[in-house]
Scaffold this active site. Structure first.
Site, PDB file in Angstrom:
ATOM      1  N   GLY A  46     -36.809  -8.221  -8.993  1.00 48.87           N
ATOM      2  CA  GLY A  46     -36.872  -7.854 -10.407  1.00 48.87           C
ATOM      3  C   GLY A  46     -35.503  -7.381 -10.888  1.00 48.87           C
ATOM      4  N   GLN A  51     -29.066  -3.234 -15.846  1.00 48.51           N
ATOM      5  CA  GLN A  51     -28.584  -3.135 -14.531  1.00 48.51           C
ATOM      6  C   GLN A  51     -27.180  -4.349 -14.853  1.00 48.51           C
ATOM      7  OE1 GLN A  51     -32.344  -4.072 -12.372  1.00 48.51           O
ATOM      8  NE2 GLN A  51     -31.098  -2.858 -10.822  1.00 48.51           N
ATOM      9  N   HIS A 133     -40.991  -0.194 -12.683  1.00 50.10           N
ATOM     10  CA  HIS A 133     -39.619  -0.020 -12.045  1.00 50.10           C
ATOM     11  C   HIS A 133     -38.523  -0.469 -13.303  1.00 50.10           C
ATOM     12  CE1 HIS A 133     -36.233   0.212  -8.461  1.00 50.10           C
ATOM     13  NE2 HIS A 133     -35.862  -0.767  -9.683  1.00 50.10           N
ATOM     14  N   GLU A 134     -38.955  -1.623 -13.750  1.00 55.88           N
ATOM     15  CA  GLU A 134     -37.922  -2.314 -14.577  1.00 55.88           C
ATOM     16  C   GLU A 134     -38.071  -1.612 -16.101  1.00 55.88           C
ATOM     17  OE1 GLU A 134     -36.001  -4.058 -13.051  1.00 55.88           O
ATOM     18  OE2 GLU A 134     -37.101  -4.693 -11.314  1.00 55.88           O
TER      19      GLU A 134
HETATM   20  O1  GNR Z   1     -35.596  -6.028  -5.346  1.00 56.17           O
HETATM   21  C1  GNR Z   1     -35.912  -4.998  -5.765  1.00 56.17           C
HETATM   22  N1  GNR Z   1     -37.030  -4.611  -4.978  1.00 56.17           N
HETATM   23  C2  GNR Z   1     -37.978  -3.494  -5.157  1.00 56.17           C
HETATM   24  C3  GNR Z   1     -38.845  -3.236  -4.177  1.00 56.17           C
HETATM   25  C4  GNR Z   1     -39.675  -2.268  -4.554  1.00 56.17           C
HETATM   26  C5  GNR Z   1     -39.887  -1.749  -5.540  1.00 56.17           C
HETATM   27  C6  GNR Z   1     -39.089  -2.181  -6.496  1.00 56.17           C
HETATM   28  C7  GNR Z   1     -38.311  -3.130  -6.502  1.00 56.17           C
HETATM   29  S1  GNR Z   1     -37.288  -3.924  -7.716  1.00 56.17           S
HETATM   30  C8  GNR Z   1     -35.918  -4.166  -6.876  1.00 56.17           C
HETATM   31  C9  GNR Z   1     -34.862  -5.057  -7.810  1.00 56.17           C
HETATM   32  C10 GNR Z   1     -34.187  -3.870  -9.014  1.00 56.17           C
HETATM   33  O2  GNR Z   1     -33.467  -3.197  -8.820  1.00 56.17           O
HETATM   34  N2  GNR Z   1     -34.833  -4.008 -10.181  1.00 56.17           N
HETATM   35  O3  GNR Z   1     -34.345  -3.385 -11.154  1.00 56.17           O
HETATM   36 NI    NI Z   2     -33.796  -1.509  -9.852  1.00 54.86          NI
END
Ligand code: GNR
Ligand code: NI
Length: 167
Positions: A46, A51, A133-134
């Protein structure tokens, strides 16, 4: 296409709140293409525009094994959430740090696609984690902010030490 530099925690620009996209145009579609190249190259599952220091509400996600399921969400909004899950998370802006975070198990999200058309997505498991998360990134929130202040301090110290070694 272009690879974009990824901001590293604790860069204060990671805490800016992203603005709504008022019109989905070619510049937004180019941003999505560049973000996709950057995410796949990293590699990650993601990436939020925040970012790459673009403070617009754009996120991309691909949780497939073979990079075959790119999702782009513009102005994403969580409409419904249910349940709880704990997932070990990482972040391209916090390299080398993996910590358990509790989030909703399922989310229903509405967003615009790269053509500017509204759609909804029902996500669960890892995809639901990634959506949350995003969207946090768009609010200026990095996953470590879900952890205790003690852990946040340790992570900052560890990243500062890494930065001294690689400098
Ligand atoms: O690559 C990513 N792996 C991930 C693993 C577990 C939970 C969330 C993520 S998102 C992350 C990429 C990232 O920093 N997205 O903002
Ligand atoms: Ni992230």
């Amino acid at each position: 296409m272009a690879l974009l530099p990824i901001l590293r925690y604790p860069d204060p620009r990671l805490h800016k709140k992203a603005a709504l996209v008022s019109r989905v145009d070619d510049s937004i579609r180019k941003l999505i293409m560049d973000m996709a190249e950057t995410m796949y190259e990293a590699p990650g599952i993601g990436l939020a525009a925040t970012q790459v220091d673009v403070h617009k509400r754009v996120i991309i996600i691909d949780v497939s094994e073979d990079k075959s399921a790119l999702l782009a969400l513009i102005n994403p909004e969580i409409l419904e959430r249910s349940g709880e899950q704990v997932c070990e998370e990482g972040c391209l802006s916090v390299p080398g740090i993996y910590e358990k975070v509790t989030r909703s198990e399922r989310v229903k999200v509405r967003a615009l696609d790269p053509q500017g058309k509204s759609f909804t997505l029902e996500a669960e498991g890892l995809l639901a984690v990634c959506v949350q998360h995003e969207i946090d990134h768009l609010e200026g929130k990095v996953f470590v902010e879900h952890l205790s202040l003690l852990k946040q301090g340790r992570i900052k110290a560890k990243l500062a030490k890494q930065a001294r070694i690689t400098a």
